[in-house]
Design a protein around this motif. Structure first.
Motif, PDB file in Angstrom:
ATOM      1  N   LEU A 281       0.453  -1.356   0.001  1.00  0.00           N
ATOM      2  CA  LEU A 281       0.016   0.488  -0.098  1.00  0.00           C
ATOM      3  C   LEU A 281       0.552   1.069  -0.044  1.00  0.00           C
ATOM      4  O   LEU A 281       2.057   0.967   0.979  1.00  0.00           O
ATOM      5  CB  LEU A 281      -0.381  -0.633   1.325  1.00  0.00           C
ATOM      6  N   SER A 283      -2.444   1.227  -2.395  1.00  0.00           N
ATOM      7  CA  SER A 283      -2.481   1.578  -4.185  1.00  0.00           C
ATOM      8  C   SER A 283      -3.565   0.295  -3.951  1.00  0.00           C
ATOM      9  O   SER A 283      -4.909   0.505  -3.233  1.00  0.00           O
ATOM     10  CB  SER A 283      -2.004  -0.224  -4.324  1.00  0.00           C
ATOM     11  N   LEU A 284      -4.854   0.652  -5.287  1.00  0.00           N
ATOM     12  CA  LEU A 284      -5.895  -0.309  -5.480  1.00  0.00           C
ATOM     13  C   LEU A 284      -6.237  -1.153  -5.326  1.00  0.00           C
ATOM     14  O   LEU A 284      -4.677  -1.609  -6.100  1.00  0.00           O
ATOM     15  CB  LEU A 284      -7.037   0.476  -7.209  1.00  0.00           C
ATOM     16  N   GLY A 370     -12.358  -0.448  -8.202  1.00  0.00           N
ATOM     17  CA  GLY A 370     -10.690   0.322  -7.202  1.00  0.00           C
ATOM     18  C   GLY A 370     -10.310  -0.790  -6.053  1.00  0.00           C
ATOM     19  O   GLY A 370     -10.087  -1.771  -6.347  1.00  0.00           O
ATOM     20  N   TYR A 374      -5.296   4.166  -2.146  1.00  0.00           N
ATOM     21  CA  TYR A 374      -4.933   4.407  -2.436  1.00  0.00           C
ATOM     22  C   TYR A 374      -4.380   5.366  -2.534  1.00  0.00           C
ATOM     23  O   TYR A 374      -3.279   5.832  -3.421  1.00  0.00           O
ATOM     24  CB  TYR A 374      -6.145   4.104  -4.221  1.00  0.00           C
TER      25      TYR A 374
END
Length: 666
Positions: A281, A283-284, A370, A374
């Motif tokens: 992370l 991130s999606l 998603g 993020y």
């Protein structure tokens, strides 16, 4: 896709007025507003039946009076001077109401879907967003942010944020449309005229949602859906939806593996998460470990708290999360936020902070697309009371709590925006009496699978708005879809290319203009970050076509082809400064076809202000296509550095010609 992400936030929206007094004004009238210069601008509202309304301005000694009708409605047309200010507007029915800090300038409506909505910060985080926000000190640019709302019938007023118009500053601009802001900034720098932006857009929405019933009823594909929507009871829809959503939420709580009897069981520091997988992370998750997953994911991260931090508050920064989160520190809930665009920052009370190892747990729920934590790198962090920090970037443990495919689908919202007319009714109709200079528009992604239909729908929508405003063919400038998705190895069909072609053909509508962005997209991101250039290119069109500036405003547009044996010669307009490739390499992106309609890559050479094509695979060419793909490799520019629009010289059947589905809702 993003319209589902605001579902839980839209249940209780209602229409309101900005000023509470005997005279009531719609939301478009407030302190800090901009009125269109050199016109007769309408000012309207409600009062007691039969009351005499008196209006005065500090730019003129003239007084205006009108009597409220039997429904309490009144309207006055006020002559506005050339740009300037600030001024005051006084409105009285015996009790005076004053609008302060009013500017006279140019008013532009800014609409579309998520690439128009994309804010400088928040979920957008455009290129150089921190610097751009810090430098956004333009008090003569004014911002009106319209909130998301739908309606089955035309509404007299809209809902806006912040109580009305705001001066442009680092605080007000962060969550505002980046494309609209950069458009206004360029106009202001070049002309010095105050600019008012009415931003009314909604991510993931379709063009027919922004079009009125009177227009769509004349279009066979939409008539039935429009009639159904018009005769649907909005209040009953909302009540049914609230009931169904509550039941769905109870089902989610019952099926989430991370909960037992509604209480979390995966949040304690002592909980054994050794069997959990890891995910980097921020991130999606759909772009990393969990493609096509919609549901609930629990994340855990160990934090080592130094002794010097004990007994003092901690701040947990998680940035933006898609969609909703509940966050725990050492098993105790410290915060909860709904909405994919909201920034998360939670406080751990001093009494809860002790030296040693603890676990931060975040339950993330994502409805569609998603998913995950993020926000940008270096945002995820733990901050001590003295400003020291621990980065939370990197590997987190994770485990899925519930896949939404395993339960009945979330109920369709009573505020579902992808229905014909409902955004026009709620987010455009309230402004059609307000004097404007023109409109800018960035939309089309959500209509790409029906691109052939867009060839008539988009011009119809423009005509519709112009009829409703009743001020003639006001300027309507739009953005052609940027490059996105994979770059193909061979020529082939493309929904997005057909949508771009529909946009190109819309230039035949009077007083329109198109900003080509085929060179500034992102193959992996439908929301490209370079909104500065989008706004600049829109502004170039306005400067040239609306304000009479002698500036290049368009890239090359193909106007004809001449076939001579196995070669095709293309002629272009807007070849200002000649034709060139931006990088000095060979031309790319041209394909030719014979009568069999099979396209092959062509060799392309610039000769003067023309392009000559040939292909050994096509001895008898009849048609040319350029940049005809979702994400084409193409590089033709003019001397002004503006890219050529994708185009076709054939009129063969679109691959989207058979797709006409229209949603009416429940």
């Amino acid at each position: 896709m993003r319209q589902l992400k605001t579902t839980l936030l839209l249940l209780a929206m209602c229409i309101g007025y900005t000023v509470q007094a005997k005279v009531k004004l719609p939301a478009v009238f407030s302190n800090n507003m901009v009125l269109q210069q050199k016109t007769n601008a309408a000012i309207w509202g409600k009062a007691e039946q039969g009351k005499t309304i008196d209006v005065g301005t500090t730019w003129s000694k003239k007084r205006y009076t009108v009597t409220a009708d039997q429904n309490g409605n009144w309207k006055i047309m006020v002559a506005t001077p050339a740009y300037g200010g600030p001024y005051k507007i006084t409105i009285s029915d015996g009790e005076e109401l004053v609008l302060n800090n009013v500017l006279i300038g140019e008013v532009w409506v800014c609409s579309g879907q998520s690439n128009m909505e994309m804010p400088l910060a928040g979920w957008g985080k455009i290129q150089d967003y921190e610097r751009e926000i810090n430098e956004a000190k333009y008090p003569d640019i004014r911002l009106l942010q319209v909130e998301h709302q739908t309606a089955n019938q035309p509404q007299p007023d809209a809902r806006v944020t912040g109580g009305g118009w705001q001066e442009c500053n680092p605080q007000s601009i962060a969550g505002f449309s980046s494309a609209a802001y950069f458009f206004a900034r360029e106009l202001y720098k070049k002309k010095g005229i105050p600019v008012g932006l009415i931003h009314t857009s909604w991510g993931g929405t379709i063009a027919e949602a922004w079009t009125s019933s009177s227009m769509l009823k004349g279009m066979p594909y939409f008539a039935a859906a429009v009639n159904k929507i018009e005769h649907t009871d909005q209040e009953k829809m909302t009540q049914n939806y609230a009931r169904d959503l509550e039941n769905w939420g109870k089902n989610v709580l019952a099926k989430d593996a991370g909960l037992e009897l509604g209480k979390p069981v995966w949040t304690a520091t002592a909980y054994d998460d050794a069997a959990w997988k890891t995910m980097a992370l921020p991130s999606l998750w759909e772009e990393s470990a969990l493609p096509a997953f919609d549901g609930i994911v629990w994340f855990r991260k160990k934090i080592s708290v130094p002794a010097s931090w004990a007994g003092k508050e901690l701040k947990i920064n998680l940035g933006t999360i898609d969609d909703d989160d509940i966050t725990f520190f050492d098993g105790i809930k410290i915060g909860e936020t709904k909405g994919y665009g909201e920034t998360r920052s939670y406080t751990v009370p001093a009494s809860q902070v002790k030296a040693g190892d603890f676990v931060l747990t975040v339950r993330v729920s994502d409805l569609t697309g998603g998913g995950g934590i993020y926000g940008g790198k270096k945002v995820l962090s733990v901050i001590s009371a003295t400003g020291e920090s621990i980065s939370l970037d990197g590997d987190w443990k994770y485990k899925t709590g519930l896949n939404f495919k395993d339960i009945p689908a979330v109920p369709s919202s009573s505020q579902e925006p992808n229905r014909p007319t409902v955004l026009y009714n709620a987010m455009i109709n309230p402004f059609i009496q307000f004097a404007i200079k023109g409109a800018i528009w960035y939309q089309g992604e959500s209509n790409a699978d029906r691109a052939n239909q867009y060839r008539t729908l988009f011009p119809a929508m423009i005509s519709d708005w112009r009829k409703k405003w009743n001020i003639g063919d006001f300027p309507f400038y739009f953005v052609q879809l940027a490059n996105y998705m994979k770059t193909p190895g061979l020529p082939g069909p493309s929904n997005w290319a057909e949508l771009r072609d529909a946009q190109l053909k819309t230039l035949s509508v009077p007083n329109t203009g198109m900003a080509v962005t085929i060179d500034i997209g992102d193959g992996k991101d439908i929301h490209p970050k370079n909104k500065q250039e989008v706004g600049r290119r829109l502004a170039l069109i306005a400067l040239a076509k609306t304000y009479g500036e002698k500036v290049p405003f368009s890239g090359p547009l193909a106007v004809s082809q001449q076939i001579n044996g196995n070669t095709v010669t293309l002629s272009f307009k807007y070849a200002d400064g000649g034709l060139k490739t931006k990088d000095g390499t060979a031309l790319a992106g041209f394909a030719v076809a014979g009568a069999d309609q099979k396209f092959y890559w062509a060799q392309a050479v610039i000769k003067d202000k023309k392009v000559v094509l040939s292909s050994a695979d096509v001895p008898n060419p009849v048609a040319v296509r350029y940049a005809w793909a979702d994400n084409p490799a193409c590089n033709l520019y003019n001397g002004a550095g503006l890219p050529a629009s994708p185009f076709r010289t054939d009129s063969w059947t679109d691959v989207t010609a058979a797709k006409t589905a229209v949603k009416a809702g429940k």
